[in-house]
Structures are given as structure tokens and as C-alpha cells.
Design a protein around this motif. Sequence first.
Motif, PDB file in Angstrom:
ATOM      1  N   GLY A  14       0.881  -1.236  -0.086  1.00  0.00           N
ATOM      2  CA  GLY A  14      -0.023  -0.195  -0.097  1.00  0.00           C
ATOM      3  C   GLY A  14       0.604   1.224  -0.048  1.00  0.00           C
ATOM      4  O   GLY A  14       0.516   2.224  -0.807  1.00  0.00           O
ATOM      5  N   LEU A  15       2.035   1.324   0.982  1.00  0.00           N
ATOM      6  CA  LEU A  15       2.739   2.400   0.899  1.00  0.00           C
ATOM      7  C   LEU A  15       3.495   2.653  -0.334  1.00  0.00           C
ATOM      8  O   LEU A  15       3.528   3.686  -1.032  1.00  0.00           O
ATOM      9  CB  LEU A  15       3.949   2.283   2.068  1.00  0.00           C
ATOM     10  N   SER A  19       1.136   3.952  -2.990  1.00  0.00           N
ATOM     11  CA  SER A  19       0.891   5.360  -2.850  1.00  0.00           C
ATOM     12  C   SER A  19       2.348   6.204  -3.123  1.00  0.00           C
ATOM     13  O   SER A  19       2.302   7.201  -3.797  1.00  0.00           O
ATOM     14  CB  SER A  19       0.706   5.658  -1.438  1.00  0.00           C
ATOM     15  N   SER A  65      -2.758   9.648   4.254  1.00  0.00           N
ATOM     16  CA  SER A  65      -2.319   8.537   4.964  1.00  0.00           C
ATOM     17  C   SER A  65      -4.031   7.726   4.862  1.00  0.00           C
ATOM     18  O   SER A  65      -3.927   6.449   5.107  1.00  0.00           O
ATOM     19  CB  SER A  65      -2.271   8.723   6.466  1.00  0.00           C
ATOM     20  N   TRP A 106      -3.197   5.402   1.586  1.00  0.00           N
ATOM     21  CA  TRP A 106      -2.814   4.291   1.726  1.00  0.00           C
ATOM     22  C   TRP A 106      -3.283   3.253   2.865  1.00  0.00           C
ATOM     23  O   TRP A 106      -3.398   2.129   2.416  1.00  0.00           O
ATOM     24  CB  TRP A 106      -1.122   4.568   1.720  1.00  0.00           C
TER      25      TRP A 106
END
Lengths: 354, 334
Positions: A35-36, A39, A47, A50
Motif C-alpha cells: 500500500g505504501l 501510494s 494517510s 494508503w
Amino acid sequence: MSNATLSGKRPSSLRGATLPKWFPWAVAAGSIALGLGISAAAGLDSSIQWALIAALLFVLGSYGIAARVEGPRQAKDRVATSLVWVAFILAVAPLASLIYETIKRGVKVLDGYFLSHSMGIIADSEPGGGIYHAILGTLEQVGLATLISVPIGVLTAIYLVEYGRGKLAKAVTFFVDVMTGIPSIVAGLFILSLWIITLGMGYSGFAGSMALTILMLPVVVRSTEEMLKLVPNELREASLALGVPKWRTILKVVLPTAIGGITTGVMLAVARIAGETAPVLLLVWVTPLINSNPFKDPQASLPVYIYLQYANSGGQGPGYDRAWAAALVLIAFIMILNLAARGIARWKAPKTGR
Amino acid sequence: MDTSTQNITTQPVPPPADAEQKRAARGATRPGDRIFLGLSRGSGIFLLVIMAAIAVFLTLRAANAISKDEGNFLTTFDWNPTANPPVFGIAVLAFGTVVSSIIAMAIAVPVSVGIALFITHYAPRKLGGPIAYVIDLLAAVPSIVYGLWGALFLVPHMDGLYGWLDDYLGWTGIFEWQGGAARSLFTVGILLAVMILPIITNVSREVFRQVPQMHEEAALALGATRWEVIRMAVLPFGRSGIISASMLGLGRALGETMAVAMVLSPSFDITASLLDPGGGTFAQNIASKFNEATEIGRDALIASGLVLFVITLLVNGAARLIIARRKEFSGANA
């Protein structure tokens, strides 16, 4: 772990393949990393985004892998488990952030001076000033509301538990329930139309306490009723059998047995109304000055103070800091009441046979 | 035995006490009991009187306002009671109240049921208790603090999500975003969801806890997975409890005032997009218009308050009826 290695070597005929215990953690770590990564690659900076991507990956990932290894039923189970965890984290995040933000921003101007001075000579745009007048107003309004609603509430509960039969008791029970759901602003409007418009009285702390009473009454009745129901019948019978009249039995036997629980209920009710803003804003009006007489002229109160400091500061400057500090004081007050109430509940729990 | 001891004849009657005790009993019983019964019954009646008075006084003022209203009270898209002639209507308020509550419910109900299941069935035993306790405490955080948090923390942090929704769902028209501050009905819905989470969670948790152990064990013994146990034993048992918990949450969302007033930037038209600032709710409108209201203005606000009162009465009454049907569960501790 041992299960997985065992079944890996020699598949049991009774048990299907099982994923190891660390499987959900591994998927969680993997999906957070992915996810990080996504993004960062797509240039998303929120935030929330993500976290949502990671949550989605987590659910899909655990379903896919579990479906392949363990079969569709187990996979569904894993999806449900991960959804429940996601729900939990989704809910805890904003609530934790609320507490964190309030404490972080509130401690800035919170000190002895802030607690012991009013806003009398301070404009909303200037630094300094304090919440003494607001604390005083809140304590008086809430105190008056408590003084009115506790006797009426406890007596109503006694009526419902000890005497209540038939239609009247049923009606009271139903309307107590309905009353619990009255929006605070409607209670405020009622007192406004009765006290201020029809009777022509002015804005005062007492008008606010009457609206708070309407909000507090059903809570007191409900909790007292629950507590009285917990008092074992044997106690009543023993007292009556000794020839003690019913009203003395209630006063000397039933109420003392349940007093811990009743106190808890009252304190929780106080905690609930202490933060009410809307009716106070409508009925008590506002003042930057100290007014210790709740029966005459507008008073300040903590929730309304927070609202005004917020509304007049436009989200920055000294008013903004004061709003957070007052919010911290209000939360602390309510949490302390809550904790104390629960402490009393535990300490003086009715000694039932259960 | 004379009439003075009538009220205890249903209890096992003790052997006649000695003369002195009997005298004491007779002396105290009749007036004392009558006064006490009168007082407690009076309090009960007082409660009913308050409820009736609320309905009567709100209706009186509302009738006064509506009779002077030149627009249609139900369909006018305007709130201008001070104009000459006064024109105001609740269409926008009703729309805003319903939409924000629907958003709140759509988010809060599944999440709360999830948390309730987490506490009762998923969390390790040692964690479940403290978590339930903390959520109990959160139910007590005043709405003004939620409002402050919503306005100063949530609103600035919504931009990313809004941009995202606009990029991918903007074509629906509902999620179009012009790029203004996120003081819209959608943000209000999210804030309301956060606010009603604790109450829905607490009530659902109580229901799930009462699912008979036997049902769950029977399902487990048949080889059900944990999810199948929940789907076949827990959820069917708890359905009416979840419904009434949601209605209680809905009642709270409908009547929420300060948090909405602090987050929303109101206007008196309905925009197709939920992400654009605008709209309003009953309670928010009362709080923000009250300052500048004249006499007819106040009456108009009271009229809208009456509508809100009736709506919450219906919602709460329905919730209570559902609870009453299953008597063993009482939502009283909510």
C-alpha cells in the motif's frame, strides 16, 4: 506451526491443509508495504488512502491465498476475520486521534492562570484569559439540573419497580425510553417556548438547567430502575415480615442496598449533560464575565465557551488554543466522573445472590 | 389484623409481634405509605406531563409560525422568516438531515457490528474487556469536542480522500468535487458515523454476549468455521438487537447539533454532489440561525424543531418496540 509442518510432510485424512499461525501477520505486513509502495509510486500523500489500499490488499490477499491452500470455507472465515480486524482498526483510529489531538493541542495554554481567570477584559483575538467563568457556570447549571432530576428520577424509578402495575406504569416506562432519545436541541426549544417566550423570563443559568433536567431525567430513571431490580426480594420480604411499613422498607432497606449503583447512574448522567452545548447556547446565552448567580442574567459554560472560541477564532490564533484547552478540561472532567462512577459501581456493587 | 397491614398480606405474615412494635407499625404505615406512594406516582406522572408539554408548546409556537409562512413549509428551498412576507421551508433541512444520517449509518453500522464481534468473538479474552471499557468511555465524549476535532482536524485531512473520490467516482455526479474546503454533508456523515459508533457497538455487544453458548457449540461441533458460527448462530440471534441499536444510533445522528454546526458550511440549496459545501440539517440550522432570529424567526426554528422531534420520536419508538419484543434484552444500559 507444528501443524503446518506435520501436514506438510504427511497429509492427514482428517484435517485439510492449514496455513501457519503467522500467516495473517505476514499478509498484513505485505499489504501495508505494498500500500505504501503504491501510494509513493502514484504520488498519493493522504494517510487515509494508503491505509484503505492496504486494507483492501489485506482482505483480498488473505482470501486468495487461503482459498488456494485451505479451501473456500476457510478462506471465507479468514476474510471475515480480517474484515472484523479492519473494522476495529478503522474505528479506533479516529477515536484515538480525537484524544491525541485534544491532549496535544490542549496542553499549550492550560495552566493555573487559565483555570482561574475569566475573559472579562480579553478580546477573543488576544492571548491570555481563561475559563473560570465557564467552569463556574457549568458547575452551577449541572448542579441545579442534578438537584432537580435526582429526586424526581429516583422516585419515578421507585414507583416503577416497587409500586408500578397497570397502564400508568407501562406508559411511564415507554415514555422514559422515548425521552432518552429526545435531541438536546429539542429540549432547549421546549424550555425556550415555555420559559422565555410564554412566561417572558430572561436568559439565565436556571433556564439551561431545566433543559438539562429533561435530558438527565430518563437516564437517572433507567439506571436507578436497573439497580432497584437487582435488590434481592428476600431483603424486602424480611423487612416487611418484621412489620416495617413499605415506605420505610424502601427508604431503609432497598435504597441503601442499591445506593452504589444509583450513585454510579447519576454520575454517568451528569457526565452526559455536562458536555451539552445546544440547549445551553439557546437558553443561557453567553457572557465573557463571571456571573455566579444562575437565576439571573446570562452565564458562561464550558461547552459554549469552546464553541465561541472556535467560532470567533476562525481556526487559528489564541482563541483556537483556548478552545482546545477548554475541550481538554471538559473531557478530563467527564472522564474523571466516568471513571469515578465505574469505580463506585465496582466497589459498592449490590450484594446479590447472583 | 386491621386494614393498616393490608399491604403486606400478600407476603408471608409473621406471627403477631409484640404490642409496642405493632403500635409503631400502625402509627407509621398509613400516612407514610400514602405520602410515599403519592410522591413516587406523582414523579411518574410529572414525567408524562413533561412529554405532553413538550409536544403542546412546540406545536403552539410552530402553528403560529407556519400560519404566517408565505411559502410552503414542506417544499420551500429557502429560510427567510424575517423577510416581509416571511418565507421558509424545511425541504433543504430534511434532505440534509436524511442524507448525512444515511451516510453515517452506512459507515457506522457495519463497522460497529464488526467491533462488537471483535470484542465478543475475535479479540483475545484479556483484550476484549479493556476495549469494551474504552469504547464505553468514548460514548461519553461530548459532541462539542467531536465538533472541534471534526472542524480542525478531520476537515483539513479529507482533501486527499475527496480528490480521490472525485478522480474515480466523479463521473457519477454524486462525488464531484470543486476543490473547496471539505465542509460538506459527506464529511458531516463521516463525523456522525464516528460519533454514533460507540453506542451502536455497546448495544450490539450486549446482544452478542447473550447468544446461547449451546447454539455456538452445536455449530462448532458440526464442523463450522468461526465465520459460519457467527453467520448461523450469532447474527440470526442478534438481528433484532442490531436493528434497534442502529435505530438508537440513527436517533442520535438525526438530532446531533453542535458537531454538524461546526463542520458544515450551510446553504439553502441542494447540490447534486455530496462533496460540495452546502445543505443543512434541522438541528444545525436551529443552532446557527438562533443568534439572529427575531420572534417569528424563533417560531420558525421551533417549527423545524417540532419536525425533528416527531422524526426522532418515531425512530426511537420503533427501536423500543423491537427491543420490547425480545424482553430478555433491554437496551437500558446503552
